[in-house]
Scaffold this motif. Structure first.
Motif: not given
Lengths: 114, 109
Positions: B4-5, B24-26, B97-102
């Motif tokens: 997740v970016e 965006t997510y991969s 659950t994957i978090f982006g860096a924010g």
């Protein structure tokens, strides 16, 4: 106000100590999580319990030991931690639904290892 | 490539401005998408879920584009109280659950 309660809010422990973090929710959620968050970083998943069974362990060192005594409680037992383990430890819970697993977080325990 | 970016920002905007965040997510099999807000030294709080049809909650609008694996959050009429870190969150199935860096937002008077 959060419906996920974590205690203690702050904890300072030595590297030889044993301590436990506690988390409680009364929303009837069947999944509970532990996350670790370092400053200016996103939360990183550590463990997931589903229906009181450990379903995900993200290769967490054995000095962290989770426990789920019942569907409302989640503990994280700490032993022989290192200074780099200092972080905010967040507990979360979610309900299994067909729309996905939105999680609700507790206020966290800010842990300092000295 | 990260799962997740997000653009880390910071975004510095005046009150009343409109600001948009992208994510965006991969994993094309990802099923659920959320925006969380996190204030300094506080826990993340759910801002809104993101659906394929798009959804709006007051000044906040979220969009999902599955073909491009892209999520957005639009904030209209920014308030000082909107200053926070906005976390894009993706569920790839099950409970992972994957978090982006924010993305950090500062709204200035």
């Amino acid at each position: 106000d959060t419906e996920v309660t974590q205690t203690p809010k702050h904890l300072v422990m030595g590297m030889t100590n044993k301590k436990s973090l506690k988390c409680e929710q009364h929303m009837g959620h069947r999944a509970m999580y532990w996350y670790k968050q370092k400053a200016k970083k996103p939360p990183e998943l550590m463990f997931v319990y589903s229906y009181e069974k450990l379903s995900i362990n993200e290769s967490v060192p054995s000095r962290f030991s989770p426990e789920c005594p019942n569907s409302s409680l989640l503990n994280l037992h700490l032993h022989a931690l290192q200074p780099e383990d200092s972080a905010l430890y967040l507990c979360a819970s979610s309900q299994e639904t067909g729309m996905g697993t939105e999680a609700f977080f507790g206020q966290g325990t800010r842990l300092t290892v000295v | 490539r990260k799962e997740v970016e997000q653009d880390p920002g910071p975004f510095n905007v005046p009150e009343g401005a409109t600001v948009a965040f992208n994510c965006t997510y991969s994993n094309s099999a990802s099923q659920s998408f959320f925006w969380y807000r996190q204030d300094c030294r506080k826990e993340p709080k759910l801002l809104m879920s993101v659906y394929s049809s798009g959804n709006e909650d007051g000044r906040f609008t979220a969009q999902l584009n599955r073909a491009s694996q892209y999520i957005s959050l639009l904030i209209r009429d920014s308030k000082l109280s909107d200053s926070a870190t906005y976390l894009c969150v993706v569920n790839g199935g099950g409970f992972k659950t994957i978090f982006g860096a924010g993305t950090r937002l500062f709204v200035k008077a």
